[in-house]
Design a protein around this motif. Structure first.
Motif, PDB file in Angstrom:
ATOM      1  N   MET A  14     -79.895  30.908 102.219  1.00  0.00           N
ATOM      2  CA  MET A  14     -79.455  32.424 102.344  1.00  0.00           C
ATOM      3  C   MET A  14     -78.074  33.100 102.884  1.00  0.00           C
ATOM      4  N   ARG A  15     -77.502  34.212 101.893  1.00  0.00           N
ATOM      5  CA  ARG A  15     -76.557  33.951 103.194  1.00  0.00           C
ATOM      6  C   ARG A  15     -76.537  35.502 103.484  1.00  0.00           C
ATOM      7  N   VAL A  16     -75.758  35.241 104.317  1.00  0.00           N
ATOM      8  CA  VAL A  16     -75.802  36.987 106.082  1.00  0.00           C
ATOM      9  C   VAL A  16     -74.638  37.080 105.833  1.00  0.00           C
ATOM     10  N   ARG A  17     -74.333  38.500 106.450  1.00  0.00           N
ATOM     11  CA  ARG A  17     -73.362  39.154 106.889  1.00  0.00           C
ATOM     12  C   ARG A  17     -73.412  39.199 108.184  1.00  0.00           C
ATOM     13  N   ALA A  18     -72.014  38.796 108.891  1.00  0.00           N
ATOM     14  CA  ALA A  18     -72.621  39.251 110.443  1.00  0.00           C
ATOM     15  C   ALA A  18     -71.888  40.654 110.301  1.00  0.00           C
ATOM     16  N   LEU A  19     -72.965  41.552 111.542  1.00  0.00           N
ATOM     17  CA  LEU A  19     -72.420  42.645 111.987  1.00  0.00           C
ATOM     18  C   LEU A  19     -71.978  43.094 113.601  1.00  0.00           C
ATOM     19  N   GLN A  20     -70.606  44.042 113.738  1.00  0.00           N
ATOM     20  CA  GLN A  20     -70.520  44.180 114.220  1.00  0.00           C
ATOM     21  C   GLN A  20     -70.741  43.503 116.001  1.00  0.00           C
ATOM     22  N   GLY A  21     -70.046  42.692 116.598  1.00  0.00           N
ATOM     23  CA  GLY A  21     -70.421  42.513 117.880  1.00  0.00           C
ATOM     24  C   GLY A  21     -71.907  41.373 117.972  1.00  0.00           C
ATOM     25  N   ASP A  22     -72.075  40.713 116.966  1.00  0.00           N
ATOM     26  CA  ASP A  22     -72.897  39.850 116.028  1.00  0.00           C
ATOM     27  C   ASP A  22     -72.797  38.259 116.791  1.00  0.00           C
ATOM     28  N   THR A  23     -73.565  37.780 117.532  1.00  0.00           N
ATOM     29  CA  THR A  23     -73.343  36.476 117.597  1.00  0.00           C
ATOM     30  C   THR A  23     -74.169  35.536 117.056  1.00  0.00           C
ATOM     31  N   LEU A  24     -74.064  33.968 116.745  1.00  0.00           N
ATOM     32  CA  LEU A  24     -74.527  33.457 116.174  1.00  0.00           C
ATOM     33  C   LEU A  24     -76.494  33.591 116.180  1.00  0.00           C
ATOM     34  N   ASP A  25     -76.370  33.387 117.236  1.00  0.00           N
ATOM     35  CA  ASP A  25     -78.022  33.463 117.906  1.00  0.00           C
ATOM     36  C   ASP A  25     -79.369  34.563 117.584  1.00  0.00           C
ATOM     37  N   VAL A  26     -77.851  35.545 117.596  1.00  0.00           N
ATOM     38  CA  VAL A  26     -78.487  37.271 117.502  1.00  0.00           C
ATOM     39  C   VAL A  26     -79.036  36.899 115.835  1.00  0.00           C
ATOM     40  N   LEU A  27     -77.578  36.624 115.164  1.00  0.00           N
ATOM     41  CA  LEU A  27     -77.649  36.741 113.373  1.00  0.00           C
ATOM     42  C   LEU A  27     -79.235  35.937 113.147  1.00  0.00           C
ATOM     43  N   CYS A  28     -79.605  34.693 113.755  1.00  0.00           N
ATOM     44  CA  CYS A  28     -80.087  33.330 113.620  1.00  0.00           C
ATOM     45  C   CYS A  28     -81.938  34.593 114.182  1.00  0.00           C
ATOM     46  N   HIS A  29     -81.932  35.499 114.552  1.00  0.00           N
ATOM     47  CA  HIS A  29     -82.756  35.764 115.084  1.00  0.00           C
ATOM     48  C   HIS A  29     -82.950  36.832 114.177  1.00  0.00           C
ATOM     49  N   ARG A  30     -82.164  37.699 114.052  1.00  0.00           N
ATOM     50  CA  ARG A  30     -82.561  38.653 112.871  1.00  0.00           C
ATOM     51  C   ARG A  30     -83.585  38.265 111.870  1.00  0.00           C
ATOM     52  N   HIS A  31     -82.850  37.173 111.169  1.00  0.00           N
ATOM     53  CA  HIS A  31     -82.810  36.880 109.727  1.00  0.00           C
ATOM     54  C   HIS A  31     -84.062  35.980 109.556  1.00  0.00           C
ATOM     55  N   LEU A  32     -84.151  34.683 110.747  1.00  0.00           N
ATOM     56  CA  LEU A  32     -85.000  33.736 110.685  1.00  0.00           C
ATOM     57  C   LEU A  32     -86.669  34.372 112.018  1.00  0.00           C
ATOM     58  N   LEU A  57     -67.974  35.701 119.725  1.00  0.00           N
ATOM     59  CA  LEU A  57     -68.472  37.004 118.739  1.00  0.00           C
ATOM     60  C   LEU A  57     -67.960  36.873 117.287  1.00  0.00           C
ATOM     61  N   LEU A  58     -68.936  36.547 116.485  1.00  0.00           N
ATOM     62  CA  LEU A  58     -68.039  36.347 115.098  1.00  0.00           C
ATOM     63  C   LEU A  58     -67.613  37.808 114.315  1.00  0.00           C
ATOM     64  N   PRO A  59     -66.656  37.764 113.964  1.00  0.00           N
ATOM     65  CA  PRO A  59     -66.550  38.723 113.485  1.00  0.00           C
ATOM     66  C   PRO A  59     -66.744  39.524 112.110  1.00  0.00           C
ATOM     67  N   ASN A  60     -66.930  40.687 112.346  1.00  0.00           N
ATOM     68  CA  ASN A  60     -67.711  42.101 111.030  1.00  0.00           C
ATOM     69  C   ASN A  60     -67.278  41.144 109.690  1.00  0.00           C
ATOM     70  N   GLY A  61     -69.062  41.131 108.716  1.00  0.00           N
ATOM     71  CA  GLY A  61     -68.610  41.063 107.431  1.00  0.00           C
ATOM     72  C   GLY A  61     -68.392  39.588 107.115  1.00  0.00           C
ATOM     73  N   THR A  62     -68.505  38.541 108.436  1.00  0.00           N
ATOM     74  CA  THR A  62     -68.203  37.150 108.367  1.00  0.00           C
ATOM     75  C   THR A  62     -69.595  36.423 107.591  1.00  0.00           C
ATOM     76  N   PRO A  63     -69.183  35.829 105.993  1.00  0.00           N
ATOM     77  CA  PRO A  63     -70.400  35.154 105.968  1.00  0.00           C
ATOM     78  C   PRO A  63     -70.998  34.291 106.187  1.00  0.00           C
ATOM     79  N   VAL A  64     -72.486  34.255 106.385  1.00  0.00           N
ATOM     80  CA  VAL A  64     -73.295  33.345 107.190  1.00  0.00           C
ATOM     81  C   VAL A  64     -74.025  32.442 105.640  1.00  0.00           C
TER      82      VAL A  64
END
Length: 69
Positions: free
Chosen positions: A1-19, A42-49
């Protein structure tokens, strides 16, 4: 699954939001995205993960170890 980071996202926040969890997932995400750690906390805004599929992430969860049983 490919997602993009939002402004101010950390990796753990991104994982928790989607998984829905981070335990055991962060290691899988870093293995799927080797250059991601170089971006800092902090991941740059729009970073593909690339995230593991939810069924794959659940299958690789390690059993819970409790110290005082």
């Amino acid at each position: 699954m490919r997602v993009r980071a939002l402004q101010g996202d950390t990796l753990d926040v991104l994982c928790h939001r989607h998984l829905g969890r981070t335990a055991g997932i962060l290691e899988q995400v870093l293995a799927l995205n080797p250059a991601l750690a170089e971006l800092g906390p902090l991941l740059p805004n729009g970073t593909p993960v690339t995230l593991p599929e939810p069924s794959q992430a659940a299958a690789e969860q390690q059993p819970l170890v409790q110290l005082w049983d």
